[in-house]
Enzyme design. Structure first.
Site, PDB file in Angstrom:
ATOM      1  N   LYS A   1       0.816  -1.210   0.000  1.00  0.00           N
ATOM      2  CA  LYS A   1       0.000   0.000   0.000  1.00  0.00           C
ATOM      3  C   LYS A   1       0.852   1.264   0.000  1.00  0.00           C
ATOM      4  CE  LYS A   1      -4.381  -1.783   1.681  1.00  0.00           C
ATOM      5  NZ  LYS A   1      -5.459  -1.722   2.697  1.00  0.00           N
TER       6      LYS A   1
ATOM      7  N   ARG B   1      -3.511 -10.408   4.503  1.00  0.00           N
ATOM      8  CA  ARG B   1      -3.989 -10.460   3.113  1.00  0.00           C
ATOM      9  C   ARG B   1      -2.900  -9.867   2.231  1.00  0.00           C
ATOM     10  NH1 ARG B   1      -6.614  -6.890  -0.322  1.00  0.00           N
ATOM     11  NH2 ARG B   1      -8.128  -7.815  -1.777  1.00  0.00           N
TER      12      ARG B   1
END
Length: 260
Positions: free
Chosen positions: A211, A241
């Site tokens: 991210k 995840r």
């Protein structure tokens, strides 16, 4: 936590991202429908214990596609993956119509980035199929000031919705929503205090893979992602995840060895 045919008890487990969106934030993660089975096979071979299929981007500035388009992207790959592999499969959607189609096709869990609040009936649909759910924190406006109060309040309300609809309490996990309605500083505050969410009484899922909070180019964010996974092990987070299964599996194993 129970997901499909698995009862996850302790430890940290890898959820592999099967990304069917053409506009995901990381081009390297995008999988064409015809290649979804191969991507799932690789993830399982590398050690993923569950798969998360996404057919709509939720990156910053994304353009939403309708439920019918989302369904058309994931339905065939989901059916093929469920037929081929025995691992639990989650579908990442906040549309009740998409969730219903996914559960009809054999999905074991719905991963809802709006924590059951986007579509009326989402919780009832998940309960009707006796499926599992990941409830993530989100907000229409960026959080300001204290982040913990709003996150805990949102998650608590969503859990109450889930239980009232009849979702089994052993089939619920929570995601603090790093990267959603939070700036970079808030994302790191949440990451570094992630274990505080355990006070709500449910297993946690952490989703920070590659991210933008890590800065730089997305292709160079594997190292900080792996460090976040090691941190997740220390904090007792049940699921991470991720895009890169092998590297994160290795990090979990190494961290667990160091803790012995």
């Amino acid at each position: 936590m129970i997901i499909g045919n698995r009862n996850f008890n302790g430890g940290t487990h890898v959820m592999a991202i099967i990304n069917l969106t053409p506009d995901s934030f990381w081009q390297g993660s995008r999988v064409a429908a015809d290649n979804a089975l191969a991507a799932a096979e690789r993830a399982v071979e590398e050690g993923a214990e569950l798969l998360d299929i996404g057919a709509q981007s939720t990156r910053p500035g994304y353009t939403e596609v309708a439920a019918d388009e989302e369904i058309s992207r994931f339905l065939r790959p989901l059916a093929e993956i469920k037929k081929r592999f025995g691992v639990p499969v989650s579908v990442d959607t906040y549309f009740e119509k998409s969730a219903r189609a996914a559960l009809d096709a054999g999905a074991d869990m719905i991963n809802d980035v709006w924590g059951l609040t986007h579509d009326e009936g989402m919780a009832a649909t998940i309960a009707r199929y006796n499926a599992s759910v990941c409830i993530m924190h989100n907000a229409k406006e960026q959080l300001s000031g204290d982040i913990w109060g709003p996150i805990n309040s949102f998650l608590s309300r969503s859990v109450d919705m889930a239980l009232a609809a009849g979702i089994d309490k052993n089939k619920i996990c929570l995601d603090g929503g790093i990267g959603f309605a939070k700036d970079r500083e808030q994302n790191f505050e949440l990451l570094n205090g992630y274990e505080r969410l355990s006070a709500l009484g449910y297993p946690l899922l952490l989703g920070v893979s590659r991210k933008s909070m890590f800065g730089g180019n997305v292709k160079d964010r594997l190292a900080p992602t792996v460090e976040a996974t090691r941190l997740a092990v220390k904090k007792g987070v049940m699921f991470v995840r991720v895009h890169d299964v092998k590297e994160n599996i290795r990090a979990i194993s190494e961290e667990q060895r160091e803790q012995r």
